[in-house]
Design a protein around this motif. Structure first.
Motif, PDB file in Angstrom:
ATOM      1  N   UNK A   1      71.358  54.577  69.747  1.00 59.77           N
ATOM      2  CA  UNK A   1      70.971  53.958  71.006  1.00 59.77           C
ATOM      3  C   UNK A   1      69.897  52.916  70.770  1.00 59.77           C
ATOM      4  N   UNK A   2      69.861  51.904  71.621  1.00 61.64           N
ATOM      5  CA  UNK A   2      68.879  50.820  71.519  1.00 61.64           C
ATOM      6  C   UNK A   2      68.195  50.669  72.862  1.00 61.64           C
ATOM      7  N   UNK A   3      66.880  50.544  72.850  1.00 59.88           N
ATOM      8  CA  UNK A   3      66.120  50.268  74.065  1.00 59.88           C
ATOM      9  C   UNK A   3      65.607  48.835  74.027  1.00 59.88           C
ATOM     10  N   UNK A   4      65.997  48.051  75.031  1.00 65.58           N
ATOM     11  CA  UNK A   4      65.535  46.673  75.156  1.00 65.58           C
ATOM     12  C   UNK A   4      64.357  46.629  76.122  1.00 65.58           C
ATOM     13  N   UNK A   5      63.491  45.655  75.931  1.00 65.55           N
ATOM     14  CA  UNK A   5      62.291  45.566  76.754  1.00 65.55           C
ATOM     15  C   UNK A   5      62.605  45.132  78.182  1.00 65.55           C
ATOM     16  N   UNK A   6      63.606  44.273  78.344  1.00 68.11           N
ATOM     17  CA  UNK A   6      63.920  43.780  79.686  1.00 68.11           C
ATOM     18  C   UNK A   6      65.406  43.454  79.791  1.00 68.11           C
ATOM     19  N   UNK A   7      65.838  43.194  81.000  1.00 71.02           N
ATOM     20  CA  UNK A   7      67.246  43.086  81.377  1.00 71.02           C
ATOM     21  C   UNK A   7      68.067  42.198  80.444  1.00 71.02           C
ATOM     22  N   UNK A   8      67.762  40.903  80.393  1.00 70.11           N
ATOM     23  CA  UNK A   8      68.608  39.988  79.641  1.00 70.11           C
ATOM     24  C   UNK A   8      68.501  40.189  78.137  1.00 70.11           C
ATOM     25  N   UNK A   9      67.370  40.683  77.660  1.00 75.11           N
ATOM     26  CA  UNK A   9      67.230  40.947  76.225  1.00 75.11           C
ATOM     27  C   UNK A   9      68.277  41.949  75.753  1.00 75.11           C
ATOM     28  N   UNK A  10      68.612  42.916  76.611  1.00 72.98           N
ATOM     29  CA  UNK A  10      69.602  43.921  76.253  1.00 72.98           C
ATOM     30  C   UNK A  10      71.007  43.586  76.690  1.00 72.98           C
ATOM     31  N   UNK A  11      71.147  43.010  77.891  1.00 66.20           N
ATOM     32  CA  UNK A  11      72.483  42.813  78.446  1.00 66.20           C
ATOM     33  C   UNK A  11      73.215  41.598  77.896  1.00 66.20           C
ATOM     34  N   UNK A  12      72.489  40.558  77.486  1.00 60.79           N
ATOM     35  CA  UNK A  12      73.186  39.400  76.904  1.00 60.79           C
ATOM     36  C   UNK A  12      73.920  39.792  75.624  1.00 60.79           C
ATOM     37  N   UNK A  13      73.261  40.425  74.652  1.00 54.27           N
ATOM     38  CA  UNK A  13      74.020  40.829  73.457  1.00 54.27           C
ATOM     39  C   UNK A  13      75.074  41.891  73.753  1.00 54.27           C
ATOM     40  N   UNK A  14      74.763  42.814  74.667  1.00 51.92           N
ATOM     41  CA  UNK A  14      75.757  43.848  74.980  1.00 51.92           C
ATOM     42  C   UNK A  14      77.027  43.227  75.536  1.00 51.92           C
ATOM     43  N   UNK A  15      76.877  42.345  76.502  1.00 52.99           N
ATOM     44  CA  UNK A  15      78.068  41.767  77.129  1.00 52.99           C
ATOM     45  C   UNK A  15      78.768  40.775  76.200  1.00 52.99           C
TER      46      UNK A  15
END
Length: 354
Positions: free
Chosen positions: A262-276
């Motif tokens: 699992x990976x925890x991103x600091x904020x929305x786009x930091x995590x969701x841009x690479x995920x999507x």
């Protein structure tokens, strides 16, 4: 409650002018889905019948009074409203937001009472649903209040799980919101979800840094050194396998994400841009940490596709599959945790010789 093979999947209908109804109907028009679960849609038989006719879909809809009346092998619809609603697929209409909210609230009530086992939510339009009685930036925030527990927005695909320290928060407010207490809480939520909902015994978690290059020793911000690193050190000392902070710009491109559960991103786009980028159309949004299970597709209302019969339902179907799988994993975990010594066999009684 459901039997192991026929879990009741509640579905909130989302924005009526978006692709929600289309992806729901397309998913359950495959009869094999009805062998897998019992769907219960919260909306309107009349509305869904109209939309299925427009899409040329062949499936029967079973109108029911409430979720407890759901019929196996049928696509059940709880009539949440009796209004004659006019939809204009693809158009933003603030007057329709109240129906998305009614559907969601009815589904959550059924989830809390045991009428359904899991909830899958179709996309809402965050602006259209706002009212005096509903002031939430999204499903996650509403569910955190409506259901017991602390929420963690967790994006899931077959090879990737990305959670968020902060989710629907303006970028200017992110740094101040990330405190040692928040980091500890979200790491614990991620760890617990990986164990009870995904069956991982000793999960490895990666944390992404707040600043570019995790601050470059204070040159680009001190938050990673002053807040993130000492907090992660403290968490590790307690036995949790959490690593980082890692520079976010190279973490995914280098393939380093493959080394973690699992990976925890600091904020929305930091995590969701690479995920999507890596998983779009196959990803699922799972609200971890709550007393009940909720998933949703990894996309929004897609007004530009609504009414064209072109919307992919792959992500919504994955959301249904994920909700059922997580339900089973969590049920299994609860049974094991309740009696870890239970083997299912009685030990023979040996009588001593007199």
């Amino acid at each position: 409650m459901a039997t192991p093979n026929k879990i009741k999947v509640g579905v909130s209908i989302g924005d009526l002018n978006g692709i929600g109804s289309e992806i729901i109907l397309k998913t359950f028009s495959d009869n094999r889905m009805l062998d897998f679960c019992t769907p219960v849609i919260f909306g309107s038989v009349k509305l869904l019948s109209h939309i299925k006719k427009e899409l040329g879909l062949e499936l029967g809809l079973q109108g029911i009074e409430n979720a407890s009346k759901a019929v196996s092998k049928k696509v059940n619809v709880v009539n949440v409203w009796k209004d004659n609603v006019t939809v204009q697929l693809g158009a933003e209409d603030p007057s329709l937001g109240k129906y998305a909210v009614r559907s969601l609230e009815a589904a959550v009530d059924a989830l809390k009472s045991g009428g359904i086992d899991v909830l899958v939510t179709a996309p809402i339009h965050k602006s259209n649903v706002q009212s005096e009685s509903f002031q939430f930036p999204g499903h996650t925030d509403y569910l955190a209040q409506a259901l017991e527990g602390e929420s963690l927005m967790l994006m899931v695909s077959s090879s990737l799980r990305v959670g968020l320290l902060t989710d629907h928060l303006a970028v200017k407010d992110v740094s101040a919101a990330i405190t040692p207490d928040l980091i500890k809480k979200k790491v614990q939520l991620m760890k617990q979800a990986l164990i009870q909902d995904f069956g991982l015994i000793k999960p490895k978690i990666a944390m992404l840094g707040i600043n570019p290059h995790t601050g470059d020793n204070g040159v680009i911000g001190s938050e990673d050194d002053d807040v993130m690193r000492p907090t992660l050190d403290e968490i590790r000392q307690e036995g949790t396998l959490v690593f980082g902070p890692y520079a976010a710009d190279s973490f995914f491109g280098s393939g380093n994400y493959e080394n973690f559960d699992g990976i925890l991103a600091a904020y929305h786009d930091q995590g969701l841009i690479p995920f999507k980028t890596l998983s779009f159309g196959r990803g699922v949004n799972f609200t971890a940490g709550l007393s009940r299970i909720r998933t949703s597709p990894d996309h929004g209302t897609a007004f530009d596709l609504a009414g064209k019969n072109e919307a992919s339902f792959d992500s919504f179907k994955e959301a249904v599959f994920s909700a059922v799988k997580i339900y089973r994993k969590r049920t299994e975990y609860a049974e094991i945790s309740a009696n870890p010594l239970k083997t299912g066999r009685k030990r023979p009684v040996v009588k001593k010789k007199s």
